[in-house]
Design a protein around this motif. Sequence first.
Motif, PDB file in Angstrom:
ATOM      1  N   TYR A  50     -23.362 -27.470  -5.175  1.00 25.70           N
ATOM      2  CA  TYR A  50     -24.795 -27.591  -4.896  1.00 25.70           C
ATOM      3  C   TYR A  50     -25.033 -28.362  -3.608  1.00 25.70           C
ATOM      4  CZ  TYR A  50     -23.543 -31.974  -7.146  1.00 25.70           C
ATOM      5  OH  TYR A  50     -22.889 -33.143  -7.461  1.00 25.70           O
ATOM      6  N   GLY A  51     -26.175 -28.121  -2.984  1.00 23.92           N
ATOM      7  CA  GLY A  51     -26.542 -28.824  -1.761  1.00 23.92           C
ATOM      8  C   GLY A  51     -27.898 -28.344  -1.291  1.00 23.92           C
ATOM      9  N   ARG A  52     -28.211 -28.662  -0.065  1.00 26.30           N
ATOM     10  CA  ARG A  52     -29.478 -28.225   0.534  1.00 26.30           C
ATOM     11  C   ARG A  52     -29.230 -27.957   2.013  1.00 26.30           C
ATOM     12  NH1 ARG A  52     -33.213 -33.761   1.186  1.00 26.30           N
ATOM     13  NH2 ARG A  52     -31.698 -34.894   2.476  1.00 26.30           N
TER      14      ARG A  52
ATOM     15  N   ASP B   6     -50.459 -21.109   3.807  1.00 23.28           N
ATOM     16  CA  ASP B   6     -49.305 -20.761   4.636  1.00 23.28           C
ATOM     17  C   ASP B   6     -47.996 -21.251   4.025  1.00 23.28           C
ATOM     18  OD1 ASP B   6     -47.845 -19.889   6.823  1.00 23.28           O
ATOM     19  OD2 ASP B   6     -48.333 -21.613   8.089  1.00 23.28           O
ATOM     20  N   HIS B   7     -46.879 -20.712   4.552  1.00 27.77           N
ATOM     21  CA  HIS B   7     -45.548 -21.229   4.237  1.00 27.77           C
ATOM     22  C   HIS B   7     -45.451 -22.691   4.663  1.00 27.77           C
ATOM     23  CE1 HIS B   7     -44.041 -16.847   4.840  1.00 27.77           C
ATOM     24  NE2 HIS B   7     -44.349 -17.051   3.580  1.00 27.77           N
ATOM     25  N   THR B   8     -44.472 -23.383   4.122  1.00 29.54           N
ATOM     26  CA  THR B   8     -44.256 -24.791   4.467  1.00 29.54           C
ATOM     27  C   THR B   8     -42.810 -25.000   4.928  1.00 29.54           C
ATOM     28  OG1 THR B   8     -44.108 -25.099   2.048  1.00 29.54           O
ATOM     29  CG2 THR B   8     -46.092 -25.887   3.133  1.00 29.54           C
ATOM     30  N   ARG B   9     -42.644 -25.895   5.893  1.00 30.93           N
ATOM     31  CA  ARG B   9     -41.348 -26.156   6.532  1.00 30.93           C
ATOM     32  C   ARG B   9     -40.542 -27.119   5.653  1.00 30.93           C
ATOM     33  NH1 ARG B   9     -38.069 -24.431  11.018  1.00 30.93           N
ATOM     34  NH2 ARG B   9     -37.071 -26.238  11.942  1.00 30.93           N
ATOM     35  N   GLU B  10     -39.583 -26.565   4.896  1.00 28.82           N
ATOM     36  CA  GLU B  10     -38.879 -27.370   3.891  1.00 28.82           C
ATOM     37  C   GLU B  10     -37.369 -27.116   3.874  1.00 28.82           C
ATOM     38  OE1 GLU B  10     -40.649 -27.575  -0.075  1.00 28.82           O
ATOM     39  OE2 GLU B  10     -42.399 -26.471   0.684  1.00 28.82           O
ATOM     40  N   TYR B  11     -36.670 -28.075   3.263  1.00 31.35           N
ATOM     41  CA  TYR B  11     -35.265 -27.854   2.901  1.00 31.35           C
ATOM     42  C   TYR B  11     -35.207 -26.715   1.890  1.00 31.35           C
ATOM     43  CZ  TYR B  11     -33.848 -32.467   4.771  1.00 31.35           C
ATOM     44  OH  TYR B  11     -33.591 -33.535   5.578  1.00 31.35           O
ATOM     45  N   ILE B  12     -34.094 -25.974   1.916  1.00 30.01           N
ATOM     46  CA  ILE B  12     -33.861 -24.969   0.872  1.00 30.01           C
ATOM     47  C   ILE B  12     -32.726 -25.445  -0.032  1.00 30.01           C
ATOM     48  CG2 ILE B  12     -34.727 -23.030   2.248  1.00 30.01           C
ATOM     49  CD1 ILE B  12     -31.644 -22.240   2.585  1.00 30.01           C
ATOM     50  N   PRO B  13     -32.775 -25.094  -1.328  1.00 28.10           N
ATOM     51  CA  PRO B  13     -31.669 -25.434  -2.226  1.00 28.10           C
ATOM     52  C   PRO B  13     -30.512 -24.463  -2.038  1.00 28.10           C
ATOM     53  CG  PRO B  13     -33.343 -24.185  -3.415  1.00 28.10           C
ATOM     54  CD  PRO B  13     -33.863 -24.363  -2.001  1.00 28.10           C
ATOM     55  N   ILE B  14     -29.319 -24.914  -2.355  1.00 29.36           N
ATOM     56  CA  ILE B  14     -28.144 -24.038  -2.384  1.00 29.36           C
ATOM     57  C   ILE B  14     -27.400 -24.325  -3.693  1.00 29.36           C
ATOM     58  CG2 ILE B  14     -26.015 -23.312  -1.228  1.00 29.36           C
ATOM     59  CD1 ILE B  14     -27.057 -24.642   1.343  1.00 29.36           C
ATOM     60  N   LEU B  15     -27.258 -23.308  -4.528  1.00 29.50           N
ATOM     61  CA  LEU B  15     -26.480 -23.404  -5.767  1.00 29.50           C
ATOM     62  C   LEU B  15     -25.430 -22.301  -5.734  1.00 29.50           C
ATOM     63  CD1 LEU B  15     -29.390 -23.866  -8.342  1.00 29.50           C
ATOM     64  CD2 LEU B  15     -27.822 -25.643  -7.552  1.00 29.50           C
ATOM     65  N   ILE B  16     -24.161 -22.656  -5.955  1.00 31.13           N
ATOM     66  CA  ILE B  16     -23.078 -21.675  -5.841  1.00 31.13           C
ATOM     67  C   ILE B  16     -22.251 -21.688  -7.123  1.00 31.13           C
ATOM     68  CG2 ILE B  16     -21.183 -20.862  -4.387  1.00 31.13           C
ATOM     69  CD1 ILE B  16     -22.500 -23.387  -2.566  1.00 31.13           C
TER      70      ILE B  16
ATOM     71  N   THR C 228     -26.079 -32.035   2.794  1.00 29.91           N
ATOM     72  CA  THR C 228     -27.177 -31.423   3.543  1.00 29.91           C
ATOM     73  C   THR C 228     -26.594 -30.659   4.719  1.00 29.91           C
ATOM     74  OG1 THR C 228     -28.705 -33.196   2.918  1.00 29.91           O
ATOM     75  CG2 THR C 228     -29.300 -31.877   4.837  1.00 29.91           C
ATOM     76  N   ARG C 229     -26.704 -29.354   4.682  1.00 29.97           N
ATOM     77  CA  ARG C 229     -26.187 -28.514   5.759  1.00 29.97           C
ATOM     78  C   ARG C 229     -27.165 -28.547   6.931  1.00 29.97           C
ATOM     79  NH1 ARG C 229     -21.378 -28.730   4.374  1.00 29.97           N
ATOM     80  NH2 ARG C 229     -21.070 -27.339   6.177  1.00 29.97           N
ATOM     81  N   LYS C 230     -26.627 -28.407   8.148  1.00 33.24           N
ATOM     82  CA  LYS C 230     -27.467 -28.494   9.340  1.00 33.24           C
ATOM     83  C   LYS C 230     -28.245 -27.219   9.615  1.00 33.24           C
ATOM     84  CE  LYS C 230     -24.603 -31.951  11.659  1.00 33.24           C
ATOM     85  NZ  LYS C 230     -23.561 -32.147  12.678  1.00 33.24           N
ATOM     86  N   SER C 231     -27.761 -26.098   9.069  1.00 30.08           N
ATOM     87  CA  SER C 231     -28.398 -24.808   9.352  1.00 30.08           C
ATOM     88  C   SER C 231     -28.204 -23.851   8.189  1.00 30.08           C
ATOM     89  CB  SER C 231     -27.787 -24.189  10.613  1.00 30.08           C
ATOM     90  OG  SER C 231     -28.140 -22.820  10.735  1.00 30.08           O
ATOM     91  N   PHE C 232     -29.224 -23.002   7.935  1.00 27.73           N
ATOM     92  CA  PHE C 232     -29.071 -21.934   6.948  1.00 27.73           C
ATOM     93  C   PHE C 232     -27.870 -21.055   7.319  1.00 27.73           C
ATOM     94  CE2 PHE C 232     -33.977 -21.390   6.100  1.00 27.73           C
ATOM     95  CZ  PHE C 232     -34.093 -22.732   5.782  1.00 27.73           C
ATOM     96  N   ALA C 233     -27.531 -21.017   8.620  1.00 25.11           N
ATOM     97  CA  ALA C 233     -26.426 -20.168   9.093  1.00 25.11           C
ATOM     98  C   ALA C 233     -25.075 -20.617   8.533  1.00 25.11           C
ATOM     99  CB  ALA C 233     -26.380 -20.151  10.616  1.00 25.11           C
TER     100      ALA C 233
END
Length: 389
Positions: free
Chosen positions: A71-73, A335-345, A358-363
């Motif tokens: 898990y992370g963001r 409108d959309h909001t500028r937020e962190y996204i969750p990551i669950l693997i 906390t990852r630096k980029s969605f990439a």
Amino acid sequence: MVNRVVLFVIDSVGIGALPDAEEFGDVGANTLGNIIKAEGGIHLPNLISLGLGNIDGIIGIDPIESPLGAYGRSDEVSQGKDTTTGHWELAGLHLTKPFKTFPDGFPESVIQAFEEKIGKKILGNKAASGTAIIEELGEEHLKTGYPIVYTSADSVFQIAAHEEVIPIEELYKMCRIAREIMMGDHAVARIIARPFVGTLGSFNRTSNRRDFSLNPPGETVLDIAKREGFDVIAVGKIEDIFNGQGITEAVHTEDNMDGIDQTINYLNKENKGIIFTNLVDFDSKYGHRRDAKGYKQALEDMDQRIPELLKSLKKDDMIMIVADHGNDPTFKGTDHTREYIPILIYGEAVKPNVNIGTRKSFADIAATIADILGIPSTGKGDSFKSLMM
């Protein structure tokens, strides 16, 4: 060995304002956290079992001792907070310039060119909520047969029409015409067909929505996977977001539950590579409409299906549950909001209870998928494969 990755986007489920949220007017936004606060809690036992409450900075959900997944963001590099920007970054692209928006409506030259090509006048031409504008202009639309054109805070040119007034294929043709016009200096990220049905006072938008996007400006992990002989299966609006690029097979969906059904359907077939799913209802039905109660219910409904989804995974499968931006239903505007996204693997090859931080980029997600499948990366993002496998 992992041969198939499910990239599962729970559209707009952000988990807290990004450090640069002030530049976007989004200080204080927290889609999941504020829904929990507004609704007095939420029941997401299956996402929690994967590690949702263990993500750094999450609000309103307690951590558990032994999450089943990693898990992370993630922070976002690209300059935007819309669907296209978020998905393209998930696929390994960074956008340094935000897409053009038209908060005061489209220039007269654009509207004139569009009207000439479709042979009709238009109604609207302003920024508006999609449900509000069809209530406002629906009667006139029914009388005149003129399509309703509007935009939002996003980079979009939207065309709404009653399915009995302007048939679906004619509406799609109008969108293709708009796509040709909205290029160059006037380029928007997406032209969106917004069909609806019903009678005055009780109009309902249908699942025949289609998005006509720009081509991604560079190679994505989808293009690379396809070139390397992998399947790249798009479920929901993914095919539209990438304008078909890098996709080998696609299915459009009616709603979140259909999106889950179609994902399971593909998991039960013989394919290898990437299954890329988007569940759009959170964003379109509840986020933009500022319906925190409906959003909460939709999240709980999805959570009930998670065990079924996980049971469908084979030994060499992995699922990554992520978002693409926020859309806080308790926040100002629509409108959309500028937020962190969750990551669950989760998957047999994934170590349980690993915090990827906390990852630096969605990439980073695209880089990790490339690393897992043994294919070249887009050059953006850092793989976290070694942390969790």
